[in-house]
Design a protein around this motif. Sequence first.
Motif, PDB file in Angstrom:
ATOM      1  N   MET A 121       0.829  -1.208   0.000  1.00  0.00           N
ATOM      2  CA  MET A 121       0.000   0.000   0.000  1.00  0.00           C
ATOM      3  C   MET A 121       0.866   1.262   0.000  1.00  0.00           C
ATOM      4  O   MET A 121       0.593   2.205  -0.752  1.00  0.00           O
ATOM      5  CB  MET A 121      -0.921   0.004   1.215  1.00  0.00           C
ATOM      6  N   GLN A 122       1.929   1.274   0.826  1.00  0.00           N
ATOM      7  CA  GLN A 122       2.786   2.453   0.888  1.00  0.00           C
ATOM      8  C   GLN A 122       3.486   2.711  -0.443  1.00  0.00           C
ATOM      9  O   GLN A 122       3.573   3.843  -0.904  1.00  0.00           O
ATOM     10  CB  GLN A 122       3.811   2.304   2.012  1.00  0.00           C
ATOM     11  N   HIS A 123       3.994   1.647  -1.076  1.00  0.00           N
ATOM     12  CA  HIS A 123       4.623   1.822  -2.387  1.00  0.00           C
ATOM     13  C   HIS A 123       3.621   2.387  -3.400  1.00  0.00           C
ATOM     14  O   HIS A 123       3.927   3.324  -4.145  1.00  0.00           O
ATOM     15  CB  HIS A 123       5.175   0.486  -2.889  1.00  0.00           C
ATOM     16  N   ALA A 124       2.432   1.802  -3.416  1.00  0.00           N
ATOM     17  CA  ALA A 124       1.435   2.234  -4.398  1.00  0.00           C
ATOM     18  C   ALA A 124       1.041   3.686  -4.186  1.00  0.00           C
ATOM     19  O   ALA A 124       1.005   4.488  -5.133  1.00  0.00           O
ATOM     20  CB  ALA A 124       0.209   1.329  -4.308  1.00  0.00           C
ATOM     21  N   GLU A 125       0.760   4.064  -2.939  1.00  0.00           N
ATOM     22  CA  GLU A 125       0.290   5.418  -2.659  1.00  0.00           C
ATOM     23  C   GLU A 125       1.395   6.454  -2.838  1.00  0.00           C
ATOM     24  O   GLU A 125       1.182   7.509  -3.446  1.00  0.00           O
ATOM     25  CB  GLU A 125      -0.274   5.487  -1.237  1.00  0.00           C
ATOM     26  N   ILE A 126       2.583   6.176  -2.291  1.00  0.00           N
ATOM     27  CA  ILE A 126       3.674   7.157  -2.351  1.00  0.00           C
ATOM     28  C   ILE A 126       4.159   7.353  -3.784  1.00  0.00           C
ATOM     29  O   ILE A 126       4.365   8.489  -4.237  1.00  0.00           O
ATOM     30  CB  ILE A 126       4.824   6.733  -1.419  1.00  0.00           C
ATOM     31  N   TYR A 127       4.327   6.251  -4.529  1.00  0.00           N
ATOM     32  CA  TYR A 127       4.845   6.391  -5.890  1.00  0.00           C
ATOM     33  C   TYR A 127       3.806   7.001  -6.833  1.00  0.00           C
ATOM     34  O   TYR A 127       4.164   7.679  -7.791  1.00  0.00           O
ATOM     35  CB  TYR A 127       5.319   5.028  -6.415  1.00  0.00           C
ATOM     36  N   TRP A 128       2.529   6.797  -6.550  1.00  0.00           N
ATOM     37  CA  TRP A 128       1.498   7.473  -7.350  1.00  0.00           C
ATOM     38  C   TRP A 128       1.464   8.968  -7.010  1.00  0.00           C
ATOM     39  O   TRP A 128       1.440   9.816  -7.904  1.00  0.00           O
ATOM     40  CB  TRP A 128       0.128   6.860  -7.077  1.00  0.00           C
ATOM     41  N   ARG A 129       1.506   9.284  -5.732  1.00  0.00           N
ATOM     42  CA  ARG A 129       1.400  10.680  -5.303  1.00  0.00           C
ATOM     43  C   ARG A 129       2.639  11.487  -5.697  1.00  0.00           C
ATOM     44  O   ARG A 129       2.528  12.643  -6.121  1.00  0.00           O
ATOM     45  CB  ARG A 129       1.195  10.728  -3.786  1.00  0.00           C
ATOM     46  N   GLU A 130       3.831  10.907  -5.557  1.00  0.00           N
ATOM     47  CA  GLU A 130       5.055  11.670  -5.758  1.00  0.00           C
ATOM     48  C   GLU A 130       5.635  11.548  -7.165  1.00  0.00           C
ATOM     49  O   GLU A 130       6.346  12.453  -7.611  1.00  0.00           O
ATOM     50  CB  GLU A 130       6.097  11.241  -4.719  1.00  0.00           C
ATOM     51  N   GLY A 176       3.658   9.783  -9.910  1.00  0.00           N
ATOM     52  CA  GLY A 176       2.643   9.507 -10.908  1.00  0.00           C
ATOM     53  C   GLY A 176       2.622   8.078 -11.419  1.00  0.00           C
ATOM     54  O   GLY A 176       2.074   7.807 -12.489  1.00  0.00           O
ATOM     55  N   PHE A 177       3.184   7.129 -10.669  1.00  0.00           N
ATOM     56  CA  PHE A 177       3.194   5.735 -11.102  1.00  0.00           C
ATOM     57  C   PHE A 177       1.772   5.175 -11.118  1.00  0.00           C
ATOM     58  O   PHE A 177       0.972   5.444 -10.218  1.00  0.00           O
ATOM     59  CB  PHE A 177       4.050   4.883 -10.171  1.00  0.00           C
ATOM     60  N   THR A 178       1.483   4.356 -12.119  1.00  0.00           N
ATOM     61  CA  THR A 178       0.174   3.723 -12.236  1.00  0.00           C
ATOM     62  C   THR A 178       0.108   2.482 -11.357  1.00  0.00           C
ATOM     63  O   THR A 178       1.098   2.068 -10.741  1.00  0.00           O
ATOM     64  CB  THR A 178      -0.093   3.324 -13.693  1.00  0.00           C
ATOM     65  N   ASN A 179      -1.080   1.840 -11.353  1.00  0.00           N
ATOM     66  CA  ASN A 179      -1.224   0.641 -10.530  1.00  0.00           C
ATOM     67  C   ASN A 179      -0.468  -0.561 -11.098  1.00  0.00           C
ATOM     68  O   ASN A 179      -0.423  -1.620 -10.476  1.00  0.00           O
ATOM     69  CB  ASN A 179      -2.698   0.298 -10.311  1.00  0.00           C
ATOM     70  N   GLU A 180       0.135  -0.387 -12.262  1.00  0.00           N
ATOM     71  CA  GLU A 180       1.043  -1.416 -12.764  1.00  0.00           C
ATOM     72  C   GLU A 180       2.211  -1.604 -11.777  1.00  0.00           C
ATOM     73  O   GLU A 180       2.690  -2.730 -11.569  1.00  0.00           O
ATOM     74  CB  GLU A 180       1.582  -0.985 -14.141  1.00  0.00           C
ATOM     75  N   PHE A 181       2.646  -0.502 -11.165  1.00  0.00           N
ATOM     76  CA  PHE A 181       3.724  -0.583 -10.177  1.00  0.00           C
ATOM     77  C   PHE A 181       3.238  -1.283  -8.914  1.00  0.00           C
ATOM     78  O   PHE A 181       3.969  -2.077  -8.314  1.00  0.00           O
ATOM     79  CB  PHE A 181       4.228   0.825  -9.847  1.00  0.00           C
ATOM     80  N   GLU A 182       2.009  -1.023  -8.513  1.00  0.00           N
ATOM     81  CA  GLU A 182       1.447  -1.702  -7.342  1.00  0.00           C
ATOM     82  C   GLU A 182       1.429  -3.213  -7.562  1.00  0.00           C
ATOM     83  O   GLU A 182       1.719  -3.994  -6.650  1.00  0.00           O
ATOM     84  CB  GLU A 182       0.040  -1.186  -7.054  1.00  0.00           C
ATOM     85  N   ALA A 183       1.078  -3.634  -8.790  1.00  0.00           N
ATOM     86  CA  ALA A 183       1.064  -5.066  -9.102  1.00  0.00           C
ATOM     87  C   ALA A 183       2.459  -5.659  -8.974  1.00  0.00           C
ATOM     88  O   ALA A 183       2.627  -6.779  -8.461  1.00  0.00           O
ATOM     89  CB  ALA A 183       0.510  -5.284 -10.507  1.00  0.00           C
ATOM     90  N   LEU A 184       3.477  -4.917  -9.445  1.00  0.00           N
ATOM     91  CA  LEU A 184       4.855  -5.397  -9.333  1.00  0.00           C
ATOM     92  C   LEU A 184       5.234  -5.593  -7.868  1.00  0.00           C
ATOM     93  O   LEU A 184       5.789  -6.634  -7.482  1.00  0.00           O
ATOM     94  CB  LEU A 184       5.801  -4.396  -9.987  1.00  0.00           C
ATOM     95  N   VAL A 185       4.958  -4.596  -7.030  1.00  0.00           N
ATOM     96  CA  VAL A 185       5.315  -4.671  -5.622  1.00  0.00           C
ATOM     97  C   VAL A 185       4.548  -5.801  -4.929  1.00  0.00           C
ATOM     98  O   VAL A 185       5.103  -6.530  -4.092  1.00  0.00           O
ATOM     99  CB  VAL A 185       5.050  -3.327  -4.920  1.00  0.00           C
ATOM    100  N   ALA A 186       3.288  -5.980  -5.304  1.00  0.00           N
ATOM    101  CA  ALA A 186       2.492  -7.056  -4.719  1.00  0.00           C
ATOM    102  C   ALA A 186       3.090  -8.417  -5.057  1.00  0.00           C
ATOM    103  O   ALA A 186       3.123  -9.328  -4.209  1.00  0.00           O
ATOM    104  CB  ALA A 186       1.050  -6.977  -5.207  1.00  0.00           C
ATOM    105  N   GLN A 197       5.325   6.138 -17.020  1.00  0.00           N
ATOM    106  CA  GLN A 197       6.392   7.135 -17.050  1.00  0.00           C
ATOM    107  C   GLN A 197       7.528   6.664 -17.957  1.00  0.00           C
ATOM    108  O   GLN A 197       7.678   5.467 -18.218  1.00  0.00           O
ATOM    109  CB  GLN A 197       6.966   7.346 -15.629  1.00  0.00           C
ATOM    110  N   GLN A 198       8.340   7.628 -18.410  1.00  0.00           N
ATOM    111  CA  GLN A 198       9.591   7.304 -19.080  1.00  0.00           C
ATOM    112  C   GLN A 198      10.681   7.293 -18.017  1.00  0.00           C
ATOM    113  O   GLN A 198      10.943   8.319 -17.371  1.00  0.00           O
ATOM    114  CB  GLN A 198       9.916   8.327 -20.175  1.00  0.00           C
TER     115      GLN A 198
END
Length: 311
Positions: free
Chosen positions: A170-179, A181-191, A300-301
Amino acid sequence: MTKNPAVSPAQVQAVRGFNRFWTQRIGVLDPYLGSELSLTEVRVLYELAHRDQPTASELGRDLGLDAGYLSRILRRFESRGWLARAPSPADARQSLLKLTEAGHAAFAPLQQQSRDEAAALLAALPSEGRDKLIRAMTTMQRLLDDTASQQPSAILLRDPGPGDMGWVVMQHAEIYWREYGFTNEFEALVADIAANYIRKFNPAWDKGWIAEIDGERVGSVFVVRKSPTVAQLRLLILTPSARGKGLGARLVDECIAFARGKGYRKLMLWTNGHLDAARAIYKSRGFTVTSSESFHGYGQQLTSEIWELKL
């Protein structure tokens, strides 16, 4: 110095609403604990019972009471035989205050009743609800207490427990989206990384740390076995409130020490080129970039980097 934003009417209303609820819930508007004493009088009685011969000036200062009001309370206690005075050897104008045996006898049932009422309040909640309430109270006290904000925070690094990996995701998903702009594709990776850590965890080769400040989770990091000679550092994260305290460097140091202790020859990690704070920690610990490449991911690039440290 950044100026705090203006307080909104909704925020004021929320605080006042909580005050009304809480004062009614604990019976502040009623005679305190069913006695004939006011809440202020019981608080003064409490301080007298738990301090070693304070002066009236000390009580008034610490409790924020008007000197005349406090003097009237103390005279009432004295007239009931609850309070004794002795000249202060340090200042003849001051008296040392001490509860008599009768004063302690009057206070003891009030203190026990207060404990019983607090226990009854908590007993109505399930175990997790009690913990949540106490954490919220601690947070309120720390935020509003000027002296508490000056005290050093209690930092704890502990092993992950039930629910911690979900918090890490949750922290990775929220922080990386907020700071970033990472999509939930990143949340899936961390999960996926978190799930694999749980499934394949071997205490002989793997280790995780959850960082807490004053009982609140604020960070994490993990070391996992990549090969018999190579360990990988994963999922380093800090909440914004935990930054600037040296905690990120401490977590990385724990990973390095663990990897060395297990006989790994190399510690490696994957990160992105825009994560300046983390990269500064890695560089200061002797990690070097061994490969990098541009890629498009998580909306992101980015520049993917592999860092390695010879142990």
